[in-house]
Design an enzyme around this catalytic site. Sequence first.
Site, PDB file in Angstrom:
ATOM      1  N   LYS A   1      53.275 -35.605  -9.970  1.00 20.78           N
ATOM      2  CA  LYS A   1      51.903 -35.304  -9.596  1.00 20.78           C
ATOM      3  C   LYS A   1      51.157 -36.545  -9.127  1.00 20.78           C
ATOM      4  CE  LYS A   1      51.431 -31.269 -12.592  1.00 20.78           C
ATOM      5  NZ  LYS A   1      50.669 -30.632 -13.704  1.00 20.78           N
TER       6      LYS A   1
ATOM      7  N   LYS B   1      50.235 -22.939  -8.199  1.00 24.80           N
ATOM      8  CA  LYS B   1      48.854 -22.790  -7.764  1.00 24.80           C
ATOM      9  C   LYS B   1      48.410 -23.953  -6.897  1.00 24.80           C
ATOM     10  CE  LYS B   1      47.071 -22.382 -11.880  1.00 24.80           C
ATOM     11  NZ  LYS B   1      46.001 -22.244 -12.896  1.00 24.80           N
TER      12      LYS B   1
ATOM     13  N   LYS C   1      59.278 -24.277  -7.692  1.00 23.67           N
ATOM     14  CA  LYS C   1      58.577 -23.295  -8.508  1.00 23.67           C
ATOM     15  C   LYS C   1      57.304 -22.826  -7.810  1.00 23.67           C
ATOM     16  CE  LYS C   1      57.015 -22.616 -13.279  1.00 23.67           C
ATOM     17  NZ  LYS C   1      56.810 -23.276 -14.587  1.00 23.67           N
TER      18      LYS C   1
END
Length: 362
Positions: free
Chosen positions: A131, A223, A220
């Site tokens: 991230k 969102k 995956k």
Amino acid sequence: MEASSTDSAAPGKAEQQPERRKRVLSGVQPTGSLHLGNYLGAIRQWVKNQDEYESFFCVVDLHAITAPHDPKRLRQETIEAAALYLAAGIDPSKSTIFVQSHVLAHTELTWLLNCVTPMNWLERMIQFKEKAIKQGENVGVGLFDYPILMAADILLYQADLVPVGEDQRQHLELTRDIARRFNDQFCNKKAKRRKVFRDPAALIVTEGARVMSLLDGTSKMSKSAENDGSRINLLDSPDTIRAKIKRCKTDASLGLEWDNPARPECTNLLNIYLAVTEGAGATKESVLEEVAGMNWGAFKPVLTEAVVAHLEPIQRKYRQVMEDPEHIEQILTQGATDADAIASQTLGWAKDAMGFYSLGRK
């Protein structure tokens, strides 16, 4: 606040108290739209398990701010996430539903655990590295530290089990390591104090737990993905779902099959179809018998209608729930009260073990 023999909820007291149901805690971030992966991999399992376990489900808004966010949208998305919990079948008479930031013990215990967790434990966390690359120079300390907040979430409620996917196992192992380190450091024989924290175990969901992107069967469903076409949001209209599945990535092979490493998109779409039809008794074998000979042009409409039919009652209930915001607030208020009663007790034990002076202590 010391965990004495009269503290009925103190960990390690099972031999003195009536056996309780195992306790489960989980949550989903409210930012962005909850999608099919969140539902099939997490929320639907919560619904199935709430009769078996004492369940606590929170909207983890504190985790949501570890990435840039819109404050106005965060408020609304928090309400929407809670409404989707209810629409999906979480029953407030069986489970505790609350917003993470409404229970102040989450942030306070995070700081206490920060002070006993070695820095190099966090530096090993894979998701931070992934991230941080996306956020670049704007990455905040909260993103680095959020596994400690996750540990605090779990440990506050003396959770026995935590529903996690394979990609979250590392976070749960960190939580277990932190709990053991704290207990060893502050609750040893010399201190003559019972352990403050339970050792949580993973509640792994095997079937349908990992729903992949519609545009990349090796990633995956997320969102945070920039392309909305990569996911099916729980509130997408039937037309939007049809368009997304029509455009989703497939391959040039004939027929459909499971678990061929060279065909990740095929496996993903079959997994989704199985997950949304298993309530009608579908199995891998029955699905293959039905669709193995189809080409993509024939299968995509079948998949689309199955997804639309599965989400329709959830969307209908969601609209009903959102029409009564006062009812949502009542549920979240009661949930925060119930959660705080347990979390504050655990926090008190932790502070007492660490030597903090408490007002009114005799």
